[in-house]
Design a protein around this motif. Structure first.
Motif, short mmCIF file in Angstrom:
data_model
loop_
_atom_site.label_atom_id
_atom_site.label_comp_id
_atom_site.label_asym_id
_atom_site.label_seq_id
_atom_site.Cartn_x
_atom_site.Cartn_y
_atom_site.Cartn_z
N TRP A 264 0.84 -1.20 0.00
CA TRP A 264 0.00 0.00 0.00
C TRP A 264 0.88 1.26 0.00
CZ3 TRP A 264 -4.36 1.21 -1.73
CH2 TRP A 264 -5.47 0.36 -1.63
N THR A 265 1.97 1.20 0.72
CA THR A 265 2.89 2.34 0.74
C THR A 265 3.41 2.60 -0.66
OG1 THR A 265 3.55 1.91 3.03
CG2 THR A 265 5.07 3.21 1.67
N ARG A 266 3.74 1.54 -1.37
CA ARG A 266 4.23 1.69 -2.75
C ARG A 266 3.11 2.19 -3.66
NH1 ARG A 266 8.43 -0.68 -5.76
NH2 ARG A 266 8.65 0.68 -7.60
N MET A 267 1.91 1.65 -3.51
CA MET A 267 0.80 2.07 -4.35
C MET A 267 0.49 3.56 -4.16
SD MET A 267 -1.52 1.25 -6.61
CE MET A 267 -2.01 -0.48 -6.57
N ARG A 268 0.65 4.03 -2.93
CA ARG A 268 0.34 5.44 -2.64
C ARG A 268 1.36 6.41 -3.22
NH1 ARG A 268 -2.86 6.13 2.55
NH2 ARG A 268 -1.36 7.72 3.16
N GLU A 269 2.38 5.86 -3.86
CA GLU A 269 3.36 6.71 -4.55
C GLU A 269 2.85 7.16 -5.93
OE1 GLU A 269 6.91 4.44 -4.84
OE2 GLU A 269 7.33 4.47 -2.68
#
Length: 210
Positions: A82-87
């Protein structure tokens, strides 16, 4: 008015995203129509409408930088994923950087996950710190997400989606935009949902464009 080359650039970017994420196509086309309907009612000028439409069409362009294993994962994402997706909003800004005529449209791209209460991302902007077109798009995007069918659930009825938007006004969404949404008859939203996108994409000179 944008030139033929500028429109071709937007089409190429949109096509790239469709190839990368096939589920994006229908969604992007619908939110352009929904955003445009709101923009018309909020009396945006022609230049603002163009930026809103292009920003809406390309809002997820940053997803071309998200790994397939995350973008197409069938199950829930992990915290790290999710952290990566929120980029993707910042990645989208990078993709559009240097494309001068998309400068204002890029504000929608990078700010479309910000919230009225400041609890969004990537910058944690609040209220009118958020670009107005991004605030308009956020309502259109949420509406489409709620009424659209998903593998795990059916789309929600119009009345239920409207109630949810109203409940979140002043928290997630700009109250003025939600008030505008509720003032538009359901029949107009149904028309916007069903319109063939190729009939609407670049009709900026009309009061109700794609």
């Amino acid at each position: 008015m944008y030139t033929h080359d500028e429109r071709a650039t937007v089409d190429a970017l949109a096509a790239t995203l469709r190839i990368r994420d096939t589920e994006t196509q229908g969604h992007s086309e619908r939110v352009v129509r929904f955003s445009s309907l709101l923009g018309r009612e909020l009396a945006l000028n022609p230049a603002q409408m163009k930026s809103l439409e292009y920003g809406s069409l390309l809002h997820d362009i940053g997803k071309i930088g998200i790994p397939d294993a995350i973008l197409h994962k069938p199950g829930p994402l992990t915290t790290e994923e999710w952290t990566r997706m929120r980029e993707h909003p910042l990645l989208g800004l990078k993709v559009l950087s240097g494309v001068g005529f998309l400068d204002k449209a890029s504000r929608v791209v990078v700010q479309h996950h910000e919230r009225w209460d400041g609890k969004g991302y990537p910058f944690g902007l609040a209220g009118t710190e958020i670009d107005r077109n991004a605030r308009i798009f956020a309502v259109a995007d949420a509406f489409d997400a709620m009424i659209s069918d998903r593998v795990y659930r059916a789309g929600r009825p119009f009345a239920e989606a409207t109630e949810e938007l109203t409940r979140r006004a002043g928290q997630q969404f700009d109250p003025e935009v939600v008030e505008c949404f509720t003032g538009i008859p359901q029949a107009e939203w149904e028309l916007a949902r069903q319109c063939r996108p190729e009939r609407k994409i670049y009709r900026h000179e009309y009061s109700f464009s794609h």
